[in-house]
Design a protein around this motif. Structure first.
Motif, PDB file in Angstrom:
ATOM      1  N   GLU A   6       1.058 -14.384   5.608  1.00 19.54           N
ATOM      2  CA  GLU A   6       0.301 -13.163   5.343  1.00 19.54           C
ATOM      3  C   GLU A   6      -0.237 -13.095   3.915  1.00 19.54           C
ATOM      4  O   GLU A   6      -0.945 -12.150   3.557  1.00 19.54           O
ATOM      5  N   TRP A 187     -12.166  -9.215   1.607  1.00 20.50           N
ATOM      6  CA  TRP A 187     -12.677  -7.974   2.179  1.00 20.50           C
ATOM      7  C   TRP A 187     -13.384  -8.210   3.516  1.00 20.50           C
ATOM      8  O   TRP A 187     -13.870  -7.268   4.138  1.00 20.50           O
ATOM      9  N   ARG A 209      -7.958  -2.965  -1.243  1.00 18.21           N
ATOM     10  CA  ARG A 209      -8.352  -2.961   0.168  1.00 18.21           C
ATOM     11  C   ARG A 209      -7.183  -2.533   1.055  1.00 18.21           C
ATOM     12  O   ARG A 209      -7.332  -1.645   1.881  1.00 18.21           O
ATOM     13  N   ARG A 210      -6.046  -3.186   0.882  1.00 24.15           N
ATOM     14  CA  ARG A 210      -4.956  -2.999   1.835  1.00 24.15           C
ATOM     15  C   ARG A 210      -4.275  -1.654   1.697  1.00 24.15           C
ATOM     16  O   ARG A 210      -4.133  -0.909   2.656  1.00 24.15           O
ATOM     17  N   GLU A 211      -3.830  -1.328   0.470  1.00 22.84           N
ATOM     18  CA  GLU A 211      -3.076  -0.091   0.295  1.00 22.84           C
ATOM     19  C   GLU A 211      -3.982   1.095  -0.034  1.00 22.84           C
ATOM     20  O   GLU A 211      -3.835   2.176   0.531  1.00 22.84           O
ATOM     21  N   ARG A 214      -6.783   1.562   2.684  1.00 21.28           N
ATOM     22  CA  ARG A 214      -6.175   1.495   4.022  1.00 21.28           C
ATOM     23  C   ARG A 214      -6.964   0.564   4.951  1.00 21.28           C
ATOM     24  O   ARG A 214      -7.133   0.849   6.137  1.00 21.28           O
ATOM     25  N   GLY A 215      -7.455  -0.535   4.387  1.00 22.24           N
ATOM     26  CA  GLY A 215      -8.170  -1.511   5.196  1.00 22.24           C
ATOM     27  C   GLY A 215      -9.598  -1.140   5.539  1.00 22.24           C
ATOM     28  O   GLY A 215     -10.259  -1.849   6.302  1.00 22.24           O
TER      29      GLY A 215
END
Length: 490
Positions: A6, A187, A209-211, A214-215
């Motif tokens: 991941e 991204w 991006r992830r946190e 939220r994607g």
């Protein structure tokens, strides 16, 4: 060590950690890992500890006694000794950490180390003493002790000058933001035009991006404006206040109002010390200290003029901070009111292109020339890539050069491998090429660089007209570099 599936990229960082952690040589060794916040340092180091069966401790901002209690409890849970640890001081705690590597190389991570050193300034000296070359606890251990921190000013001093730990570290690893190509891949944006605009807002920080978003990524070029409104300009998302928090989290930035004003001056186009001083209505000497502190914190970057000595310019190192100061800070009260983001963004799009996107595009072009352009076509390996102003004595004007690629000096004068102009919104043509030819002649007359093989680079986000393509087809010293090249070709 096997890198977690991941984990995006970070191949270089993972490889460096793997070599350091699995090094079979006897004796405990020290490593230092630093980088701006939100780059994934904690994820990287925690994954390394999991992969190698190591010990990870994340420090918090706390009194010294509380931190000792926390690491005692954490080490007790990790080792499960017959009786719990109750460390009386850090010397005892560090020796216990060294004991973890009695049988094999094992990583031991102390994350956010600056918090501990702030509460106990003697801690670096304690670690220095614990790692003394002939000390039994060190020679009998193969602990790979990794100190990590996001306070760049502190981490930069940790191994410098006469600091206690200078000369003790076997690893100095900086976890940097993703470059523009990796950021587009992260991204999941295939369109180079869209990727550049997103990169100008959030840069290459993985957590955004992830946190923080939220994607949420733009669905396509037509979704960019809506994406800005629903993420960065939305008071309900963490990205909205992130730029402010980045500044507040730096321990050396005490007078935040002054530092904010310096960054605002740069975001408004005042890139020199004199320009910043004029913006703030102060003397240039009065802002020398805040500039230096922002540089040490990794928030401001100093660029030397490639053609004039002692004429440096400054740029904001974190795109999100630049976006905040150029777009958000002037209308903060409006943005805090729900439902105002769309209206504010419509009124700010022109300023975004001129103050954020344009300068960011120029910097990406310089980064491409330094890290991605083929040295064989350049005529040599770049030693540095910068920008500057070339004076025209006859016209009494200054000519800005967006990209100046300087090679390694073999003789009296270093070779100027290439000069370039970068335009985000303009379709470039023969006039741009002629301007670069004129500037090349001026540089040759000045005599500072060898311009025998200097190539001309035109960077454009909007493309090139037929005359430019015709000129490039018949002149091998002319490069036309579009967004597709910047993102996908050498």
């Amino acid at each position: 060590m096997d890198k977690p599936a991941e984990m995006f990229d970070r191949d270089h960082e993972w490889s460096a950690l793997s070599r350091f952690i699995t090094d079979p040589q006897p004796g405990a060794t020290l490593g230092v890992v630093s980088g701006r916040r939100r780059q994934g340092k904690t994820f990287l180091l925690d994954a390394a500890c999991r992969a190698a069966g190591g010990f990870y401790f994340g420090a918090t901002e706390a009194a010294d006694a509380e931190s000792l209690r926390r690491i005692s409890a954490a080490l007790t849970a990790h080792v499960r000794p017959a009786s719990p640890f109750h460390f009386a001081d850090w010397a005892e705690a560090v020796d216990a950490l060294l004991a973890l590597g009695a049988e094999r190389p094992v990583p031991v991570v102390i994350d956010e180390f600056p918090y501990l050193a702030k509460a106990n300034p003697e801690l670096p000296s304690i670690i220095q003493e614990a790692l003394r070359p002939l000390r039994d606890q060190r020679t009998g251990s193969r602990t790979r002790l990794l100190l990590c921190g996001s306070a760049l000013s502190f981490m930069g001093r940790l191994l410098s000058g006469k600091a206690p730990l200078r000369g003790r570290a076997g690893l100095e690893l900086v976890v940097r933001p993703l470059d523009h190509r990796l950021a587009a891949e992260f991204w999941d944006i295939a369109d180079p035009h869209l990727a550049m605009k997103v990169n100008a807002v959030v840069g290459g920080t993985p957590a955004y991006r992830r946190e923080f978003a939220r994607g949420d990524t733009p669905a396509g070029p037509d979704d960019f404006d809506d994406w800005v409104v629903r993420t960065v300009l939305n008071p309900e998302t963490p990205l909205f206040r992130e730029a402010r928090y980045l500044l507040a989290e730096e321990p050396d930035l005490r007078d935040t109002a002054l530092y904010l004003s310096v960054l605002a001056a740069v975001a408004d186009g005042n890139a020199t010390r004199g320009g910043m001083a004029g913006y703030l209505e102060r003397k240039a000497t009065d802002i020398a200290h805040p500039i230096n502190v922002l540089e040490d914190a990794g928030l401001l970057h100093r660029d030397a003029d490639a053609f004039r000595d002692n004429r440096p310019t400054y740029r904001i190192a974190e795109p999100l901070i630049g976006f905040y100061h150029a777009i958000m800070r002037p209308v903060w009260d409006q943005l805090e009111r729900p439902g105002s983001a769309g209206r504010v963004w419509q009124a700010s799009r022109r300023r975004f292109v001129s103050n954020v996107l344009g300068p960011h595009f120029e910097q990406v072009c310089r980064d491409w020339a330094l890290h991605h352009a083929d040295p064989e076509f350049l005529g040599g390996l770049p030693a540095r890539v910068g920008h500057g102003v070339v004076h025209d004595p006859k016209a009494r004007t200054g000519n800005e050069v967006d990209v100046a690629v300087i090679g390694i000096a073999d003789g009296a004068k270093p070779p100027l491998l290439a000069i370039g102009e970068a335009k985000w919104n303009d379709t470039m043509g023969a006039a741009h090429i002629e301007r670069l030819r004129h500037i090349r002649d001026l540089i040759a007359l000045a005599g500072r660089y060898d311009t025998t093989n200097t190539q001309l680079m035109c960077f454009s986000g909007a493309g090139f007209n037929d005359k430019a393509h015709a000129a490039a087809a018949t002149n091998p010293d002319i490069w036309l570099i579009d967004l597709e090249t910047l993102y996908n070709q050498a």
